[in-house]
Motif scaffolding. Structure first.
Motif, short mmCIF file in Angstrom:
data_model
loop_
_atom_site.label_atom_id
_atom_site.label_comp_id
_atom_site.label_asym_id
_atom_site.label_seq_id
_atom_site.Cartn_x
_atom_site.Cartn_y
_atom_site.Cartn_z
N LEU A 87 15.07 45.69 52.47
CA LEU A 87 15.40 44.42 53.11
C LEU A 87 15.29 43.32 52.07
N VAL A 88 16.34 42.49 51.98
CA VAL A 88 16.29 41.29 51.15
C VAL A 88 16.37 40.09 52.08
N ASN A 89 15.24 39.42 52.25
CA ASN A 89 15.19 38.20 53.05
C ASN A 89 15.67 37.05 52.16
N ASN A 90 16.97 36.82 52.18
CA ASN A 90 17.58 35.87 51.27
C ASN A 90 18.03 34.57 51.95
N ALA A 91 18.32 34.61 53.23
CA ALA A 91 18.87 33.43 53.91
C ALA A 91 17.96 32.23 53.70
N GLY A 92 18.56 31.09 53.40
CA GLY A 92 17.75 29.90 53.16
C GLY A 92 18.55 28.62 53.26
N ILE A 93 17.83 27.52 53.26
CA ILE A 93 18.45 26.20 53.32
C ILE A 93 17.58 25.25 52.51
N ALA A 94 18.21 24.28 51.85
CA ALA A 94 17.47 23.30 51.06
C ALA A 94 17.87 21.89 51.47
N VAL A 95 16.90 21.12 51.91
CA VAL A 95 17.09 19.69 52.20
C VAL A 95 16.09 18.97 51.31
N LEU A 96 16.56 18.50 50.16
CA LEU A 96 15.66 17.95 49.15
C LEU A 96 15.64 16.43 49.23
N ARG A 97 14.53 15.91 49.73
CA ARG A 97 14.37 14.46 49.88
C ARG A 97 12.93 14.07 49.56
N PRO A 98 12.72 12.91 48.97
CA PRO A 98 11.35 12.43 48.74
C PRO A 98 10.64 12.22 50.07
N ILE A 99 9.33 12.24 50.03
CA ILE A 99 8.53 12.25 51.25
C ILE A 99 8.84 11.08 52.17
N GLY A 100 9.16 9.93 51.62
CA GLY A 100 9.45 8.78 52.47
C GLY A 100 10.72 8.91 53.26
N ASP A 101 11.62 9.76 52.80
CA ASP A 101 12.91 9.97 53.48
C ASP A 101 12.96 11.27 54.26
N LEU A 102 11.94 12.10 54.13
CA LEU A 102 11.92 13.41 54.79
C LEU A 102 11.61 13.24 56.27
N THR A 103 12.47 13.78 57.11
CA THR A 103 12.26 13.66 58.55
C THR A 103 11.51 14.87 59.10
N THR A 104 10.98 14.72 60.28
CA THR A 104 10.32 15.85 60.95
C THR A 104 11.30 16.98 61.18
N ASN A 105 12.53 16.66 61.51
CA ASN A 105 13.53 17.70 61.69
C ASN A 105 13.83 18.44 60.39
N ASP A 106 13.87 17.70 59.26
CA ASP A 106 14.05 18.34 57.96
C ASP A 106 12.93 19.36 57.72
N TRP A 107 11.72 18.94 58.00
CA TRP A 107 10.54 19.80 57.81
C TRP A 107 10.63 21.05 58.68
N LYS A 108 10.90 20.86 59.95
CA LYS A 108 10.93 22.00 60.88
C LYS A 108 12.06 22.96 60.55
N LEU A 109 13.23 22.43 60.23
CA LEU A 109 14.37 23.28 59.94
C LEU A 109 14.12 24.16 58.72
N GLN A 110 13.60 23.57 57.66
CA GLN A 110 13.39 24.35 56.44
C GLN A 110 12.31 25.41 56.62
N ASN A 111 11.27 25.09 57.37
CA ASN A 111 10.24 26.09 57.62
C ASN A 111 10.74 27.19 58.55
N ASP A 112 11.60 26.82 59.48
CA ASP A 112 12.16 27.83 60.39
C ASP A 112 13.07 28.79 59.65
N VAL A 113 13.98 28.26 58.84
CA VAL A 113 14.94 29.10 58.13
C VAL A 113 14.30 29.82 56.95
N ASN A 114 13.48 29.13 56.18
CA ASN A 114 12.98 29.67 54.92
C ASN A 114 11.68 30.47 55.03
N LEU A 115 10.90 30.22 56.07
CA LEU A 115 9.61 30.90 56.20
C LEU A 115 9.49 31.73 57.46
#
Length: 254
Positions: free
Chosen positions: A89-117
């Motif tokens: 199994l290669v768990n490769n699927a991923g997404i990157a939303v690269l933003r500094p902390i002041g611009d990072l939204t809660t949705n950005d955080w949740k989406l990346q952790n859902d897809v990547n972790l």
């Protein structure tokens, strides 16, 4: 050569071209594996599988939302029904939303952790259970990132997820070592893929900073990661588990 002859492999996030998943699927097939290419973009995954078949390899495509446990169950059931086993199994699927902390939204955080972790947990658990049923061991390759090893500006949510993949994989590797189920992480640096194109557009200033830190002076190619994945999928890496393999042109050696 046929370094994966007789093995059944699943590669997630395999639709994007150029991409780590599509390059890995093609490399595995070249070495004799039966490859399942999965992606939320089922049509794209089918194009990759069709290219593999056209080249004489074995591949099938399945639509797959890696954030859905029900989808994981469906995909694993299809592979089990067809082959009665899963070797890689290669768990490769991923997404990157690269933003500094002041611009990072809660949705950005949740989406990346859902897809990547979270997806890595879903897939790893099911692969371990499938490999246990077959009783012949197997190789689980979880794609992390250099951002899961060192701090990088603008990558807070992405780093949290990829760092989680790194330590989660080590824990599972220890649990499963006696069963010859190997779990390792691969940590790509700056690789020229579609996801990198998105990241460059989204965070151009930080991109320029990152490129300047690569000692080899260039971005990597998806085949650089595919070849590392091939080593870990093959029996050549039979004594490797709980390890992290960095492919970054020397970026994190400084």
């Amino acid at each position: 050569m046929a370094r994966l002859s007789g093995k059944v492999a699943l590669v997630t996030g395999a639709a994007s071209v150029p991409g780590l998943g599509s390059a890995t699927a093609k490399r595995f097939a070249e070495e004799g594996a039966m490859v399942y290419c999965t992606d939320r973009d089922e049509a794209g995954a089918e194009r990759v599988a069709a290219d593999i078949r056209a080249g004489g390899g074995e591949a099938e495509a399945l639509g797959h939302d890696v954030t859905s446990e029900a989808d994981w169950d469906r995909v694993m059931a299809a592979i089990d029904a067809a082959h009665g086993r899963l070797d890689v199994l290669v768990n490769n699927a991923g997404i990157a939303v690269l933003r500094p902390i002041g611009d990072l939204t809660t949705n950005d955080w949740k989406l990346q952790n859902d897809v990547n972790l979270n997806s890595v947990f879903y897939g790893t658990k099911r692969a371990v259970l499938a490999m246990r049923r077959h009783g012949k061991g197997g190789s689980i390759i979880n794609i992390s990132s250099v951002v899961g090893q060192v701090g990088v500006p603008g990558c807070g949510a992405y780093a949290a997820a990829k760092g989680g993949v790194r330590l989660f994989s080590k824990s599972v590797a220890i649990e499963c070592a006696v069963e010859n189920i190997r779990v390792n992480t691969v940590h790509p640096g700056m690789i020229l893929t579609n996801i990198m194109d998105v990241a460059m557009t989204d965070n151009a200033e930080n991109y320029d900073v990152l490129v300047a830190t690569i000692p080899m002076g260039r971005l990597g190619d998806p085949d650089d990661i595919a070849n590392m994945n091939l080593f870990l999928a093959s029996d050549e890496s039979r004594y490797c588990t709980g390890a992290e393999f960095t492919v970054d042109g020397g970026m994190t050696a400084q």
